[in-house]
Design an enzyme around this catalytic site. Structure first.
Site, short mmCIF file in Angstrom:
data_model
loop_
_atom_site.label_atom_id
_atom_site.label_comp_id
_atom_site.label_asym_id
_atom_site.label_seq_id
_atom_site.Cartn_x
_atom_site.Cartn_y
_atom_site.Cartn_z
N TYR A 25 -34.80 -41.38 -21.04
CA TYR A 25 -33.40 -40.99 -21.25
C TYR A 25 -32.56 -41.29 -20.01
O TYR A 25 -31.42 -41.72 -20.10
CB TYR A 25 -33.30 -39.50 -21.59
CG TYR A 25 -33.71 -39.18 -23.01
CD1 TYR A 25 -32.80 -39.27 -24.06
CD2 TYR A 25 -35.02 -38.80 -23.30
CE1 TYR A 25 -33.18 -38.99 -25.37
CE2 TYR A 25 -35.41 -38.52 -24.60
CZ TYR A 25 -34.48 -38.62 -25.63
OH TYR A 25 -34.87 -38.36 -26.92
N ASP A 38 -33.04 -27.39 -23.04
CA ASP A 38 -33.26 -28.78 -23.43
C ASP A 38 -33.98 -29.53 -22.32
O ASP A 38 -33.86 -29.17 -21.15
CB ASP A 38 -31.92 -29.48 -23.74
CG ASP A 38 -32.16 -30.74 -24.56
OD1 ASP A 38 -32.35 -30.64 -25.78
OD2 ASP A 38 -32.21 -31.83 -23.96
N ARG A 67 -23.47 -21.00 -31.54
CA ARG A 67 -23.15 -22.25 -30.85
C ARG A 67 -21.64 -22.45 -30.81
O ARG A 67 -21.08 -22.88 -29.81
CB ARG A 67 -23.81 -23.42 -31.55
CG ARG A 67 -23.55 -24.75 -30.86
CD ARG A 67 -24.56 -25.74 -31.31
NE ARG A 67 -24.32 -27.12 -31.06
CZ ARG A 67 -23.20 -27.78 -31.10
NH1 ARG A 67 -22.08 -27.17 -31.33
NH2 ARG A 67 -23.18 -29.08 -30.90
N ARG A 70 -29.89 -25.87 -35.58
CA ARG A 70 -28.76 -25.98 -36.53
C ARG A 70 -29.09 -25.63 -37.97
O ARG A 70 -28.18 -25.41 -38.76
CB ARG A 70 -28.19 -27.40 -36.46
CG ARG A 70 -27.37 -27.64 -35.23
CD ARG A 70 -27.20 -29.13 -34.96
NE ARG A 70 -28.49 -29.70 -34.59
CZ ARG A 70 -28.68 -30.97 -34.29
NH1 ARG A 70 -27.67 -31.81 -34.34
NH2 ARG A 70 -29.88 -31.41 -33.96
N ARG A 111 -38.54 -26.67 -32.49
CA ARG A 111 -37.13 -26.57 -32.90
C ARG A 111 -36.91 -25.45 -33.91
O ARG A 111 -36.09 -25.59 -34.82
CB ARG A 111 -36.63 -27.90 -33.49
CG ARG A 111 -36.37 -28.98 -32.49
CD ARG A 111 -35.03 -28.77 -31.78
NE ARG A 111 -34.87 -29.79 -30.74
CZ ARG A 111 -34.11 -30.87 -30.88
NH1 ARG A 111 -33.44 -31.08 -31.98
NH2 ARG A 111 -34.04 -31.73 -29.89
O1 CP3 Z 1 -37.75 -25.90 -30.04
C1 CP3 Z 1 -36.82 -25.10 -29.84
O2 CP3 Z 1 -36.34 -24.37 -30.74
C2 CP3 Z 1 -36.35 -24.90 -28.41
C3 CP3 Z 1 -35.24 -25.69 -27.96
C4 CP3 Z 1 -35.32 -27.20 -27.78
C5 CP3 Z 1 -34.20 -28.04 -27.94
N1 CP3 Z 1 -34.54 -29.30 -27.55
C6 CP3 Z 1 -32.87 -27.61 -28.41
C7 CP3 Z 1 -31.90 -28.61 -28.91
C8 CP3 Z 1 -36.37 -28.01 -27.36
C9 CP3 Z 1 -37.83 -27.64 -27.08
C10 CP3 Z 1 -35.86 -29.34 -27.19
C11 CP3 Z 1 -36.66 -30.47 -26.71
C12 CP3 Z 1 -36.08 -31.81 -26.69
N2 CP3 Z 1 -34.80 -32.18 -26.42
C13 CP3 Z 1 -36.85 -32.99 -26.85
C14 CP3 Z 1 -38.35 -33.06 -27.07
C15 CP3 Z 1 -38.76 -32.77 -28.45
C16 CP3 Z 1 -38.35 -33.84 -29.46
O3 CP3 Z 1 -37.50 -33.51 -30.30
O4 CP3 Z 1 -38.89 -34.94 -29.39
C17 CP3 Z 1 -35.96 -34.08 -26.75
C18 CP3 Z 1 -36.32 -35.54 -26.88
C19 CP3 Z 1 -34.66 -33.55 -26.46
C20 CP3 Z 1 -33.42 -34.31 -26.18
C21 CP3 Z 1 -32.35 -34.02 -27.16
N3 CP3 Z 1 -31.72 -32.80 -27.28
C22 CP3 Z 1 -31.78 -34.90 -28.10
C23 CP3 Z 1 -32.19 -36.35 -28.30
C24 CP3 Z 1 -30.81 -34.20 -28.79
C25 CP3 Z 1 -29.87 -34.75 -29.84
C26 CP3 Z 1 -30.56 -34.90 -31.15
C27 CP3 Z 1 -30.37 -33.66 -31.96
O5 CP3 Z 1 -31.37 -33.14 -32.49
O6 CP3 Z 1 -29.22 -33.24 -32.06
C28 CP3 Z 1 -30.81 -32.86 -28.31
C29 CP3 Z 1 -29.94 -31.75 -28.77
C30 CP3 Z 1 -30.59 -30.43 -29.07
N4 CP3 Z 1 -31.60 -29.83 -28.36
C31 CP3 Z 1 -30.20 -29.55 -30.12
C32 CP3 Z 1 -31.02 -28.41 -30.02
C33 CP3 Z 1 -30.97 -27.16 -30.87
C34 CP3 Z 1 -29.07 -29.79 -31.09
C35 CP3 Z 1 -27.79 -29.54 -30.36
C36 CP3 Z 1 -26.72 -28.91 -31.17
O7 CP3 Z 1 -26.73 -27.68 -31.38
O8 CP3 Z 1 -25.79 -29.66 -31.54
#
Ligand code: CP3
Length: 348
Positions: free
Chosen positions: A156, A80, A43, A34, A30
């Site tokens: 999910y 994602d 975004r 944000r 990540r």
């Molecule tokens: O790592 C990186 O920088 C690359 C991008 C990336 C994202 N999600 C962007 C994202 C990666 C590799 C993921 C993986 C991901 N997504 C996982 C596995 C890793 C982990 O965290 O366990 C999972 C379970 C998800 C599913 C997911 N996506 C959830 C549950 C959420 C909401 C929770 C949150 O953090 O907001 C997301 C949203 C998400 N994915 C965001 C980002 C940058 C935030 C969205 C936003 O900008 O509002």
């Protein structure tokens, strides 16, 4: 090794090939997101999180932002893990401040609809993002593609969002194994296709996130996480043998060694709750180790964070190791702490 037998210019790829680097390569899960003001700006410009994922120009820019700011050794594709269910035909929305919402998969007929979907039509913009990022990165920087593990994505899909009731999920496994196995099988196929397409677009390595691998009895973990991940990694490796596969089975604990023993696995991610010495002993003859630092230490910063980083580097000295966190950076992380962390890692 490169196709011509020479060593890769990228430090990350050298470690994934089994070399030991005195100063480990560093990237952070990540690392785009944000906590960076420049991410929040793009975004907003894109509209929604999903609009950003499917906009190759902006997604490539967001992927590159942390490389420019912190000079990480690797970029990770901005996308994602839930794009696969969407490409299979499941409804997906990210409600602001509320996380992902999917229409739950309840019956066998729901799974049938996923078969024979052409995921590449929906996911083509992601491959275009990979092409653009690779074209703007220098050869010393690796580009990591990724996908969610079949089990994590299935949780999910079944719960219609983050699973809040692990006991119900285990009961479902005992009651309806064939249903879950069928869903996982569809996901193994689709995810292999997805990762191969990312590799063909320019990803140098791929990481598979199994965020929900932990907290289950051993036989269940083996059936839903270890076995399908092994099958998926083998499939990718058979189709694209030169590309290293990284597995991140969060919560796998004492089973980490079994993930490292998967033949097609080049590195295993260590989550923040796994004892470091035990992780080294379980992983290191078979694969490189990656990660380990508690992301909350990067929120805190200062000497605690730097001591943690040094402790990790000492623990994994002498074996192939990639510096990273034990889970993703959180939105409340001060960017200056990330800069300090990279500085501490590079100072040795
Ligand atoms: O790592 C990186 O920088 C690359 C991008 C990336 C994202 N999600 C962007 C994202 C990666 C590799 C993921 C993986 C991901 N997504 C996982 C596995 C890793 C982990 O965290 O366990 C999972 C379970 C998800 C599913 C997911 N996506 C959830 C549950 C959420 C909401 C929770 C949150 O953090 O907001 C997301 C949203 C998400 N994915 C965001 C980002 C940058 C935030 C969205 C936003 O900008 O509002």
């Amino acid at each position: 090794m490169n196709a011509d037998g020479s060593k890769p210019a990228s430090k990350l790829l050298r470690v994934l090939n089994g070399e030991v680097e005195a100063i480990p390569p560093v990237w952070l899960m990540r690392q785009a997101g944000r906590y960076l003001p420049e991410y929040r700006e793009l975004r907003e410009k894109a509209g929604s999180f999903l609009d950003l994922c499917y906009n190759p120009e902006l997604a490539a820019e967001v992927t590159l932002q942390p490389i420019r700011r912190f000079d990480f050794d690797a970029a990770i594709l901005f996308a994602d893990i839930l794009l696969i269910p969407q490409a299979l035909g499941q409804n997906l929305i990210f409600a602001p401040g509320d996380g992902p919402r999917l229409s739950p998969v309840l019956e066998k007929s729901d799974i049938e609809k996923f078969r024979n979907q052409n995921i590449h039509q929906t996911l083509a913009p992601v491959y275009e993002t990979v092409r653009r990022v690779r074209a703007s990165l220098s050869p010393e920087k690796a580009l990591i593609g990724f996908a969610g593990a079949p089990w994590t994505v299935a949780t999910y899909m079944m719960a219609g969002g983050p699973n809040k009731d692990p006991a119900a999920l285990r009961r479902r496994w005992y009651d309806a194994r064939e249903f879950i196995i069928e869903l996982i099988d569809v996901l193994v196929d689709a995810t292999a296709d997805y990762l191969v397409a990312q590799i063909d677009a320019g990803a140098d390595s791929v990481q598979i996130f199994d965020s929900w691998a932990g907290g289950m009895p051993e036989d269940v973990t083996r059936a839903v996480s270890l076995e399908p991940l092994g099958r998926l990694a083998e499939r990718v490796k058979k189709l694209r043998p030169r590309t290293p596969v990284i597995l991140f089975p969060k919560g796998a604990g004492a089973l980490l060694g079994d993930y490292a023993a998967i033949k097609s696995c080049s590195a295993v991610g260590v989550d923040y709750s796994t004892p470091w010495r035990a992780a080294r002993a379980m992983i290191s003859p078979n694969a490189a180790a990656q990660g380990g630092l508690d992301p909350m230490l990067v929120v805190k910063g200062g000497p605690d964070m730097e001591m943690g980083a040094r402790g990790l580097i000492d623990t994994f000295s002498g074996v192939p190791y990639i510096f990273n966190l034990g889970h993703g950076l959180t939105p409340d992380t001060p960017p200056e702490n990330v800069a300090r962390l990279v500085g501490a890692v590079r100072a040795g």
